[in-house]
Design a protein around this motif. Structure first.
Motif, PDB file in Angstrom:
ATOM      1  N   LYS A 211     -10.483   5.372   5.869  1.00  0.00           N
ATOM      2  CA  LYS A 211     -11.369   3.859   5.313  1.00  0.00           C
ATOM      3  C   LYS A 211     -10.331   3.111   4.695  1.00  0.00           C
ATOM      4  O   LYS A 211     -10.157   3.142   3.573  1.00  0.00           O
ATOM      5  CB  LYS A 211     -12.244   4.510   4.135  1.00  0.00           C
ATOM      6  CG  LYS A 211     -13.405   5.149   5.007  1.00  0.00           C
ATOM      7  CD  LYS A 211     -14.556   5.677   4.031  1.00  0.00           C
ATOM      8  CE  LYS A 211     -15.548   6.601   4.668  1.00  0.00           C
ATOM      9  NZ  LYS A 211     -16.484   7.051   3.909  1.00  0.00           N
ATOM     10  N   PRO A 212      -9.650   2.194   5.133  1.00  0.00           N
ATOM     11  CA  PRO A 212      -8.621   1.296   4.745  1.00  0.00           C
ATOM     12  C   PRO A 212      -9.384   0.390   3.806  1.00  0.00           C
ATOM     13  O   PRO A 212     -10.368  -0.101   3.865  1.00  0.00           O
ATOM     14  CB  PRO A 212      -8.400   0.311   5.762  1.00  0.00           C
ATOM     15  CG  PRO A 212      -8.554   1.284   7.310  1.00  0.00           C
ATOM     16  CD  PRO A 212      -9.988   1.903   6.871  1.00  0.00           C
ATOM     17  N   THR A 213      -8.511   0.440   2.782  1.00  0.00           N
ATOM     18  CA  THR A 213      -8.982  -0.651   1.621  1.00  0.00           C
ATOM     19  C   THR A 213      -8.099  -2.075   1.820  1.00  0.00           C
ATOM     20  O   THR A 213      -7.270  -2.180   2.703  1.00  0.00           O
ATOM     21  CB  THR A 213      -8.549   0.192   0.186  1.00  0.00           C
ATOM     22  OG1 THR A 213      -7.200   0.273   0.010  1.00  0.00           O
ATOM     23  CG2 THR A 213      -9.465   1.217  -0.215  1.00  0.00           C
ATOM     24  N   ARG A 214      -8.741  -2.885   0.918  1.00  0.00           N
ATOM     25  CA  ARG A 214      -8.050  -4.193   1.317  1.00  0.00           C
ATOM     26  C   ARG A 214      -6.465  -4.364   0.593  1.00  0.00           C
ATOM     27  O   ARG A 214      -5.621  -5.345   1.010  1.00  0.00           O
ATOM     28  CB  ARG A 214      -8.773  -5.523   0.400  1.00  0.00           C
ATOM     29  CG  ARG A 214     -10.120  -5.563   1.067  1.00  0.00           C
ATOM     30  CD  ARG A 214      -9.957  -6.250   2.510  1.00  0.00           C
ATOM     31  NE  ARG A 214     -11.195  -6.115   3.230  1.00  0.00           N
ATOM     32  CZ  ARG A 214     -11.277  -6.420   4.587  1.00  0.00           C
ATOM     33  NH1 ARG A 214     -10.268  -6.492   5.207  1.00  0.00           N
ATOM     34  NH2 ARG A 214     -12.401  -6.450   5.247  1.00  0.00           N
ATOM     35  N   ASN A 215      -5.975  -3.333  -0.065  1.00  0.00           N
ATOM     36  CA  ASN A 215      -4.627  -3.394  -0.505  1.00  0.00           C
ATOM     37  C   ASN A 215      -3.776  -2.391   0.489  1.00  0.00           C
ATOM     38  O   ASN A 215      -2.511  -2.569   0.243  1.00  0.00           O
ATOM     39  CB  ASN A 215      -4.283  -2.940  -1.776  1.00  0.00           C
ATOM     40  CG  ASN A 215      -5.089  -1.311  -2.073  1.00  0.00           C
ATOM     41  OD1 ASN A 215      -5.445  -0.806  -1.156  1.00  0.00           O
ATOM     42  ND2 ASN A 215      -4.803  -0.732  -3.393  1.00  0.00           N
ATOM     43  N   ALA A 216      -4.442  -1.751   1.652  1.00  0.00           N
ATOM     44  CA  ALA A 216      -3.641  -0.870   2.458  1.00  0.00           C
ATOM     45  C   ALA A 216      -2.794  -1.764   3.341  1.00  0.00           C
ATOM     46  O   ALA A 216      -3.346  -2.605   4.259  1.00  0.00           O
ATOM     47  CB  ALA A 216      -4.371  -0.036   2.975  1.00  0.00           C
ATOM     48  N   THR A 217      -1.610  -1.693   3.483  1.00  0.00           N
ATOM     49  CA  THR A 217      -0.702  -2.296   4.441  1.00  0.00           C
ATOM     50  C   THR A 217      -0.331  -1.549   5.656  1.00  0.00           C
ATOM     51  O   THR A 217       0.344  -1.667   6.901  1.00  0.00           O
ATOM     52  CB  THR A 217       0.556  -2.674   3.836  1.00  0.00           C
ATOM     53  OG1 THR A 217       1.424  -1.554   3.329  1.00  0.00           O
ATOM     54  CG2 THR A 217       0.270  -3.705   2.591  1.00  0.00           C
TER      55      THR A 217
END
Length: 367
Positions: A211-217
């Motif tokens: 579940k990617p978060t908005r800070n995941a690059t």
């Protein structure tokens, strides 16, 4: 000296050991910290920690950062870090003063100017405020503002899910509205980064993060045939060629890697990440429109599970007639237990548990 003997709850987050996340125990309490080493060396390392710890260590930030980058090893830095933290805690044993009455009236006035519709949460002490903002892409973002009892004379500590650290420019004349405005400016900077990753999330099967978060690059994208592509996107230059790593059996990923390497000059900055990657690799990525995620969530051939804590199968048999995937940890432990296997430095050579063809695996770095 092993860093685990100093901080057993500080865990490597990847195989390259470029990121550590977990807890340090001082004076009977656990404190969350995160150490990142992009180049794998301490000279490029940075330290982040929970907001309470940031308050405790105020005034020591520059010293800690300098000592981190100059320490001969992670273990030696952690020993020094715990010593500094213990001194800070001992000096702060006196009870913290409660905010003066005008603190509350001022904060209420600041929220009214900002708009109550932007307030998500405020704690009973009125020192933790969560605010929401919706960007131009209709994505909602939260900023957690932890106010100092001497607000606004002392600046707040802010926690966000931005891909790059959010530093508030603060003076005694600032208020919540100033923080919120700076947050909105930061959101505007990363619109293209989120747009490009949203396209990948919506049109491919992303295996990691789940579940990617908005800070995941980073994204690990399923390619089929038990192969995947891991990319790491630069938030400030999201249209540039990302760092790419292919995972899977050699006979599957070698042709894909060769395609990418020979066509790098075809990378088009005007096109999206997804289109560029598919064109250079010469492969249409499996899509939720015509495939199921279960098709790519293949269980490990040893433990018969897909997810082993945070690990998913990333090592596959190189024989094209087999191609069975395994967790790196499972395969390493399996081969290590066999008398026919041999080890050279951090690599074990043995036989595939399924087809008995030669297979190798490196020692998991989290060990």
């Amino acid at each position: 000296m092993d860093f685990l003997s100093v901080c057993p709850l500080l865990i490597p987050q990847n195989k390259e050991k470029t990121m550590y996340d977990g807890f340090v125990s001082v004076c009977g309490n656990d404190y969350r910290i995160c150490i990142q080493m992009p180049s794998g060396q301490l000279k490029s390392a940075s330290l982040d920690c929970e907001w309470k710890l940031k308050h405790t260590l105020r005034g020591y930030e520059d010293i800690l950062q300098k000592r981190l980058q100059q320490s001969p090893s992670l273990a030696s830095f952690l020993v020094e870090f715990k010593s500094i933290l213990e001194k800070c805690l001992q000096s702060n044993q006196a009870s913290h003063p409660q905010p003066p009455p005008k603190f509350y009236s001022r904060l209420i006035a600041e929220i009214e100017r900002l708009g109550w519709d932007r307030l998500v949460y405020i704690d009973p002490s009125f020192q933790k405020v969560h605010l929401k903002s919706t960007d131009v892409g209709e994505r909602q973002h939260i900023i957690q503002v932890h106010l100092h009892p001497q607000h606004p004379r002392e600046g707040p500590v802010c926690v966000t899910e931005l891909p790059v650290a959010f530093d508030v420019r603060w003076s005694s004349k600032c208020d919540l509205e100033a923080v919120y405005h700076q947050f909105q400016q930061a959101l505007a900077v990363y619109q293209e980064f989120w747009n490009l990753l949203d396209e990948i999330d919506q049109n491919t099967w992303v295996l990691e993060p789940e579940k990617p978060t908005r800070n995941a690059t980073r994204r690990r994208i399923a390619l089929g045939n038990n192969a995947s592509l891991q990319i790491d996107v630069d938030p400030k230059h999201p249209r540039m060629l990302p760092e790419c790593r292919f995972l899977g059996a050699d006979h599957v990923i070698n042709p894909l890697r060769e395609n990418l390497n020979t066509r790098i000059d075809m990378w088009d900055l005007a096109d999206t990440l997804l289109n560029n990657l598919q064109r250079l690799i010469d492969l249409k990525f499996p899509s939720p429109a015509n495939t199921k995620k279960e098709d790519f969530s293949v269980e490990c051939g040893i433990c018969y599970a897909y997810r082993l804590e945070s690990e998913i199968p990333d090592k596959a048999c190189d024989d094209s007639r087999c191609g069975q995937p395994f967790h790196q940890t499972c395969l390493y432990e399996w081969l290590r237990a066999l008398p026919t296997s041999r080890q050279s430095f951090n690599t074990i050579f043995g036989e595939c548990p399924y087809c008995s063809k030669p297979i190798t695996v490196k020692m998991p770095t989290s060990r």
